[in-house]
Design a protein around this motif. Sequence first.
Motif, mmCIF file in Angstrom:
data_model
loop_
_atom_site.group_PDB
_atom_site.id
_atom_site.type_symbol
_atom_site.label_atom_id
_atom_site.label_comp_id
_atom_site.label_asym_id
_atom_site.label_seq_id
_atom_site.Cartn_x
_atom_site.Cartn_y
_atom_site.Cartn_z
ATOM 1 N N LEU A 1 0.822 -1.212 0.000
ATOM 2 C CA LEU A 1 0.000 0.000 0.000
ATOM 3 C C LEU A 1 0.857 1.265 0.000
ATOM 4 C CD1 LEU A 1 -2.609 -1.208 2.638
ATOM 5 C CD2 LEU A 1 -3.019 -0.886 0.193
ATOM 6 N N VAL A 2 1.920 1.253 0.782
ATOM 7 C CA VAL A 2 2.842 2.405 0.831
ATOM 8 C C VAL A 2 4.273 1.883 0.673
ATOM 9 C CG1 VAL A 2 1.949 4.522 1.898
ATOM 10 C CG2 VAL A 2 2.076 2.487 3.268
ATOM 11 N N PRO A 3 4.661 1.593 -0.584
ATOM 12 C CA PRO A 3 5.970 0.978 -0.819
ATOM 13 C C PRO A 3 7.144 1.806 -0.295
ATOM 14 C CG PRO A 3 4.632 0.987 -2.829
ATOM 15 C CD PRO A 3 3.882 1.767 -1.812
ATOM 16 N N ALA A 4 7.045 3.122 -0.381
ATOM 17 C CA ALA A 4 8.176 3.944 0.087
ATOM 18 C C ALA A 4 8.358 3.816 1.589
ATOM 19 C CB ALA A 4 7.968 5.408 -0.299
ATOM 20 N N LEU A 5 7.244 3.710 2.309
ATOM 21 C CA LEU A 5 7.342 3.556 3.768
ATOM 22 C C LEU A 5 7.945 2.191 4.111
ATOM 23 C CD1 LEU A 5 6.780 5.178 6.294
ATOM 24 C CD2 LEU A 5 4.445 4.299 6.323
ATOM 25 N N ALA A 6 7.601 1.183 3.313
ATOM 26 C CA ALA A 6 8.184 -0.145 3.523
ATOM 27 C C ALA A 6 9.685 -0.116 3.246
ATOM 28 C CB ALA A 6 7.498 -1.159 2.616
ATOM 29 N N GLN A 7 10.079 0.577 2.174
ATOM 30 C CA GLN A 7 11.516 0.665 1.868
ATOM 31 C C GLN A 7 12.259 1.364 2.998
ATOM 32 O OE1 GLN A 7 12.102 2.537 -1.968
ATOM 33 N NE2 GLN A 7 10.831 1.010 -2.990
ATOM 34 N N ALA A 8 11.676 2.455 3.492
ATOM 35 C CA ALA A 8 12.309 3.177 4.600
ATOM 36 C C ALA A 8 12.375 2.274 5.833
ATOM 37 C CB ALA A 8 11.533 4.452 4.913
ATOM 38 N N ALA A 9 11.286 1.565 6.098
ATOM 39 C CA ALA A 9 11.225 0.701 7.289
ATOM 40 C C ALA A 9 12.313 -0.364 7.249
ATOM 41 C CB ALA A 9 9.850 0.036 7.375
ATOM 42 N N ARG A 10 12.590 -0.894 6.048
ATOM 43 C CA ARG A 10 13.601 -1.964 5.927
ATOM 44 C C ARG A 10 15.007 -1.454 6.223
ATOM 45 N NH1 ARG A 10 10.709 -3.224 0.733
ATOM 46 N NH2 ARG A 10 8.942 -4.439 1.475
ATOM 47 N N THR A 11 15.197 -0.133 6.138
ATOM 48 C CA THR A 11 16.540 0.407 6.412
ATOM 49 C C THR A 11 16.727 0.747 7.887
ATOM 50 O OG1 THR A 11 16.107 2.796 6.162
ATOM 51 C CG2 THR A 11 16.477 1.532 4.133
ATOM 52 N N VAL A 12 15.676 0.640 8.690
ATOM 53 C CA VAL A 12 15.772 1.048 10.106
ATOM 54 C C VAL A 12 16.466 -0.046 10.916
ATOM 55 C CG1 VAL A 12 14.455 1.533 12.206
ATOM 56 C CG2 VAL A 12 13.745 2.546 10.022
ATOM 57 N N GLY A 13 17.538 0.350 11.606
ATOM 58 C CA GLY A 13 18.194 -0.500 12.599
ATOM 59 C C GLY A 13 18.394 -1.934 12.165
ATOM 60 N N SER A 14 17.974 -2.856 13.040
ATOM 61 C CA SER A 14 18.152 -4.297 12.867
ATOM 62 C C SER A 14 16.773 -4.943 13.006
ATOM 63 C CB SER A 14 19.054 -4.802 13.990
ATOM 64 O OG SER A 14 18.404 -4.538 15.225
ATOM 65 N N PRO A 15 16.661 -6.265 12.766
ATOM 66 C CA PRO A 15 15.350 -6.907 12.960
ATOM 67 C C PRO A 15 14.794 -6.672 14.375
ATOM 68 C CG PRO A 15 16.804 -8.395 11.795
ATOM 69 C CD PRO A 15 17.632 -7.199 12.183
ATOM 70 N N GLN A 16 15.663 -6.715 15.376
ATOM 71 C CA GLN A 16 15.180 -6.500 16.754
ATOM 72 C C GLN A 16 14.583 -5.107 16.915
ATOM 73 O OE1 GLN A 16 18.131 -7.619 15.809
ATOM 74 N NE2 GLN A 16 18.938 -9.220 17.149
ATOM 75 N N ILE A 17 15.281 -4.107 16.362
ATOM 76 C CA ILE A 17 14.786 -2.723 16.454
ATOM 77 C C ILE A 17 13.476 -2.601 15.678
ATOM 78 C CG2 ILE A 17 15.266 -0.316 15.786
ATOM 79 C CD1 ILE A 17 16.921 -1.236 18.185
ATOM 80 N N ARG A 18 13.426 -3.169 14.477
ATOM 81 C CA ARG A 18 12.210 -3.042 13.643
ATOM 82 C C ARG A 18 11.006 -3.730 14.296
ATOM 83 N NH1 ARG A 18 16.184 -3.608 9.557
ATOM 84 N NH2 ARG A 18 15.772 -5.819 9.144
ATOM 85 N N ASN A 19 11.252 -4.769 15.087
ATOM 86 C CA ASN A 19 10.143 -5.445 15.783
ATOM 87 C C ASN A 19 9.573 -4.595 16.910
ATOM 88 O OD1 ASN A 19 9.988 -7.757 14.261
ATOM 89 N ND2 ASN A 19 11.487 -8.868 15.510
ATOM 90 N N ALA A 20 10.391 -3.711 17.466
ATOM 91 C CA ALA A 20 9.941 -2.902 18.608
ATOM 92 C C ALA A 20 9.572 -1.476 18.203
ATOM 93 C CB ALA A 20 11.044 -2.875 19.667
ATOM 94 N N ALA A 21 10.353 -0.885 17.319
ATOM 95 C CA ALA A 21 10.223 0.554 17.016
ATOM 96 C C ALA A 21 8.932 0.839 16.259
ATOM 97 C CB ALA A 21 11.420 1.012 16.189
ATOM 98 N N THR A 22 8.288 1.938 16.615
ATOM 99 C CA THR A 22 6.997 2.291 16.018
ATOM 100 C C THR A 22 7.100 3.570 15.178
ATOM 101 O OG1 THR A 22 6.326 3.668 17.885
ATOM 102 C CG2 THR A 22 5.819 1.298 18.031
ATOM 103 N N ILE A 23 6.125 3.713 14.297
ATOM 104 C CA ILE A 23 6.084 4.909 13.451
ATOM 105 C C ILE A 23 5.734 6.140 14.305
ATOM 106 C CG2 ILE A 23 3.684 4.476 12.684
ATOM 107 C CD1 ILE A 23 6.484 5.922 10.481
ATOM 108 N N GLY A 24 4.869 5.944 15.309
ATOM 109 C CA GLY A 24 4.520 7.061 16.199
ATOM 110 C C GLY A 24 5.734 7.551 16.973
ATOM 111 N N GLY A 25 6.566 6.608 17.429
ATOM 112 C CA GLY A 25 7.786 6.976 18.157
ATOM 113 C C GLY A 25 8.737 7.754 17.265
#
Length: 279
Positions: A74-98
């Motif tokens: 639905l929002v490919p650019a947000l997914a691309q950005a999300a994949r560059t964030v930290g590590s899998p552990q960070i991505r499992n915890a970190a939120t867009i609101g944060g």
Amino acid sequence: MLAERPDAVVLAGGTDLMVAINEGHRQIGREALVVGVNRVPELRSWTIDRSAGTLRIGAAVTYAELAAPPLAGLVPALAQAARTVGSPQIRNAATIGGNVVTCSPAGDGLPVLAALEATVELVSGDGVRELPIGEVMVGVKQTALRRGELVTAITVPLLDGWQGYAKVGVRNAMVIAIAGACLAVDGPSRSVRLALASVAPTIVRAEAAEAHARQAVDWSEGTIAAGAVAEFGRLAATASTPIDDHRSTADYRRHSIDVLARRLLGRAFTVTGAERVPA
Ligand SMILES: Cc1cc2nc3c(=O)[nH]c(=O)nc-3n(C[C@H](O)[C@H](O)[C@H](O)COP(=O)(O)OP(=O)(O)OC[C@H]3O[C@@H](n4cnc5c(N)ncnc54)[C@H](O)[C@@H]3O)c2cc1C
């Protein structure tokens, strides 16, 4: 709880808050109330409004969720950005609101939200406010949030066109952006949006570059001339006001924006003419 206790602190994934506490940048009193929001179902969910053509993302949706289907489609650019964030552990915890409330100039979700022209929903004891993302981000790690306000959701339009995110860093993973850019095209309104990260106190839109692309694109063919792509990169770089710091120099950041802008535009449209666009 936030309305009743002025000392209450919101905790989502804790990937910024705990670092700030551990490094002594933020003090929380022993008696302070910490309000955990990452298990609140309403904040963890998302909904599509087909008639409005929008996606409402709960503030506690994680990067791992944004990076995977169905949200990634639905929002490919947000997914691309999300994949560059930290590590899998960070991505499992970190939120867009944060990410929004921390409001780092290097926050990877933020240029995407700026390019998509997202709206942020804020709720407090006084009621609900909806602010454009550009008005939420007021400075380096400074937002327009009022005391006791909770980010409940972020609404993005579902655009009809190519969108993508790219960033420059010293590695491919676990890296804060030296420079980042999101380009989003909306075919029906013939608009090209470009938002830049890590090159100003907060995320900036490259308005002159956007206006140039809008008239330079052949919308019926989906093409743009190589010379116009080069001009797009140059205009994008002039929209940035970077600084020298421990991560990079202002000159390299400006150069990175030129390259990222040309690269993204070259992915969005077929480039005609001689000049090569960086892959
Ligand atoms: C090792 C590591 C690597 C990282 N890599 C990246 C990266 O590559 N790119 C990137 O952008 N970021 C990165 N970060 C930063 C961080 O992961 C993101 O900014 C993340 O989105 C923060 O979300 P969170 O849920 O963990 O926020 P939290 O730490 O829980 O909260 C952050 C701030 O927002 C407030 N808050 C949280 N949710 C709400 C809400 N709903 N309403 C009101 N206030 C709220 C908190 O009170 C706090 O002030 C990294 C962090 C670490 C530790």
